[in-house]
Write a protein that holds these residues in place. Structure first.
Motif, PDB file in Angstrom:
ATOM      1  N   UNK A 212      67.681  48.602  60.090  1.00 31.27           N
ATOM      2  CA  UNK A 212      68.487  49.042  59.443  1.00 31.27           C
ATOM      3  C   UNK A 212      68.781  48.221  57.862  1.00 31.27           C
ATOM      4  N   UNK A 213      69.140  48.764  56.812  1.00 30.63           N
ATOM      5  CA  UNK A 213      69.086  48.327  55.474  1.00 30.63           C
ATOM      6  C   UNK A 213      70.247  47.370  55.293  1.00 30.63           C
ATOM      7  N   UNK A 214      71.315  47.458  56.312  1.00 26.90           N
ATOM      8  CA  UNK A 214      72.503  46.812  56.269  1.00 26.90           C
ATOM      9  C   UNK A 214      72.636  45.619  57.157  1.00 26.90           C
ATOM     10  N   UNK A 215      71.288  45.408  57.814  1.00 29.73           N
ATOM     11  CA  UNK A 215      70.985  44.194  58.572  1.00 29.73           C
ATOM     12  C   UNK A 215      70.636  43.166  57.547  1.00 29.73           C
TER      13      UNK A 215
ATOM     14  N   UNK B 217      65.745  37.697  71.197  1.00 26.78           N
ATOM     15  CA  UNK B 217      64.717  38.423  72.307  1.00 26.78           C
ATOM     16  C   UNK B 217      63.621  37.710  72.859  1.00 26.78           C
ATOM     17  N   UNK B 218      62.964  37.123  72.220  1.00 27.04           N
ATOM     18  CA  UNK B 218      61.841  36.278  72.728  1.00 27.04           C
ATOM     19  C   UNK B 218      62.549  35.095  73.725  1.00 27.04           C
TER      20      UNK B 218
ATOM     21  N   UNK C 233      70.933  48.497  64.389  1.00 24.36           N
ATOM     22  CA  UNK C 233      69.901  49.339  64.973  1.00 24.36           C
ATOM     23  C   UNK C 233      69.147  48.384  65.967  1.00 24.36           C
ATOM     24  N   UNK C 234      69.789  47.895  66.960  1.00 25.98           N
ATOM     25  CA  UNK C 234      69.462  46.840  67.989  1.00 25.98           C
ATOM     26  C   UNK C 234      67.913  47.348  68.494  1.00 25.98           C
ATOM     27  N   UNK C 235      67.828  48.629  68.656  1.00 20.68           N
ATOM     28  CA  UNK C 235      66.448  48.925  69.430  1.00 20.68           C
ATOM     29  C   UNK C 235      65.182  48.671  68.761  1.00 20.68           C
ATOM     30  N   UNK C 236      65.467  48.594  67.280  1.00 23.20           N
ATOM     31  CA  UNK C 236      64.183  48.011  66.442  1.00 23.20           C
ATOM     32  C   UNK C 236      63.956  46.522  66.866  1.00 23.20           C
TER      33      UNK C 236
ATOM     34  N   UNK D 193      70.228  37.023  57.945  1.00 25.75           N
ATOM     35  CA  UNK D 193      70.281  36.047  59.116  1.00 25.75           C
ATOM     36  C   UNK D 193      70.642  36.897  60.542  1.00 25.75           C
ATOM     37  N   UNK D 194      70.771  38.246  60.053  1.00 24.85           N
ATOM     38  CA  UNK D 194      70.827  39.147  61.596  1.00 24.85           C
ATOM     39  C   UNK D 194      69.536  39.256  61.767  1.00 24.85           C
ATOM     40  N   UNK D 195      68.565  39.414  61.018  1.00 24.97           N
ATOM     41  CA  UNK D 195      67.240  39.437  61.298  1.00 24.97           C
ATOM     42  C   UNK D 195      66.614  38.231  61.897  1.00 24.97           C
ATOM     43  N   UNK D 196      66.894  36.939  61.369  1.00 26.43           N
ATOM     44  CA  UNK D 196      66.554  35.713  61.949  1.00 26.43           C
ATOM     45  C   UNK D 196      67.130  35.606  63.436  1.00 26.43           C
ATOM     46  N   UNK D 197      68.437  36.086  63.731  1.00 20.78           N
ATOM     47  CA  UNK D 197      69.125  35.912  64.905  1.00 20.78           C
ATOM     48  C   UNK D 197      68.437  36.493  66.003  1.00 20.78           C
TER      49      UNK D 197
END
Length: 293
Positions: free
Chosen positions: A178-181, A193-194, A74-77, A184-188
């Protein structure tokens, strides 16, 4: 002491140590940004930090998470969270240019109050009497620090409040990841995006880079990347109610760093306001703990 008691003590001490170190790095990050904002715009500071930090995060993501960690379900989030993060950092760094480090740090700690307040309309969570008292007390603490009736009042204090509000929105937005993220996906995406959203800083006029500035930029890149990882790991290892109070050790570091580097001496009302904010935050922590049990 029996062996299993020693193990239990160590297991309780590790997350406390992690959050304390993470909070210390956050304070160092803020102090470095305050130093840099004399010569660079908040946008330039954010871009330089992101440019230096992103390769470190990307390597760590691949090392610990593999190729799959680069894909979000869920890239939009993450885009929304990136916008919130960029706006929050710009507001906070700008406030550091005008406020004492302790004042800005104390005001940013109204974020948990905003989280609780916004959770009612956004997440349909109930506002209990204890929550309302804690929210009210937190805002009163912020107003005490701002002192809008005082001739020394600076509108920049509103920027610190705005940064706290944006930080609260960013924290709440984590509910829609998304719960599947994984972590490390979150950190990336927090790093990606910043960097993208601040990249137009390339086209601004930059001052001549000196060695001390380069070291400070490297410092905020390292601290700004490592700090959230340590804090996140602490919250994964222990209940939030048991380690959240240690988050407020940032005030101690902010006061110490402000005194050492800028000769800042927090006034009486800063101490009073900070105490009210910390007390309201701890009240919220124990309120949430009581509801969980």
């Amino acid at each position: 002491m029996r062996p299993h008691s020693i193990v239990d003590a160590r297991s309780r001490a590790i997350p406390v140590l992690l959050i304390c170190v993470g909070v210390f790095l956050i304070a160092i990050n803020a102090a470095a940004a305050k130093w840099l904002v004399d010569r660079y715009t908040p946008l330039q500071i954010l871009f330089a930090r992101s440019l230096l930090a992103f390769p470190l995060v990307a390597i760590a993501t691949y090392w610990f998470g593999g190729k799959r960690a680069f894909k979000s379900h869920r890239v939009s989030v993450h885009v929304i969270r990136g916008l919130l993060t960029v706006t929050e950092i710009l507001a906070y760094v700008e406030s550091l240019d005008h406020l004492a480090l302790a004042d800005a740090t104390a005001l940013i700690f109204t974020a948990p109050i905003f989280v609780t307040l916004l959770s009612a309309p956004l997440l349909k969570e109930k506002l209990t009497a204890a929550r309302i008292i804690a929210i009210s007390a937190g805002f009163i603490g912020g107003i005490i620090i701002i002192r809008p009736h005082d001739v020394s009042y600076q509108p920049a204090t509103l920027l610190a409040f705005a940064a706290a509000l944006l930080n609260a929105c960013m924290l709440l937005s984590s509910r829609w990841i998304d719960g599947r993220d994984n972590f490390w996906t979150l950190m990336f995406y927090v790093a990606l995006f910043p960097l993208i959203l601040s990249s137009h800083a390339i086209f601004t006029v930059w001052p001549h880079l000196i060695f001390s500035d380069a070291m400070l930029f490297c410092g905020i890149a390292l601290c700004g990347t490592l700090a959230p990882a340590l804090v996140s790991q602490a919250f994964r290892m222990a209940p939030a109610s048991s380690i959240s109070p240690f988050d407020y050790t940032a005030l101690i570091w902010a006061i110490l760093l402000g005194w050492v580097f800028w000769g800042e001496h927090p006034g009486l009302w800063t101490w009073v306001g900070a105490t009210v904010i910390v007390a309201s935050g701890i009240l919220l922590i124990f309120t949430e703990k009581g509801q969980e049990t």
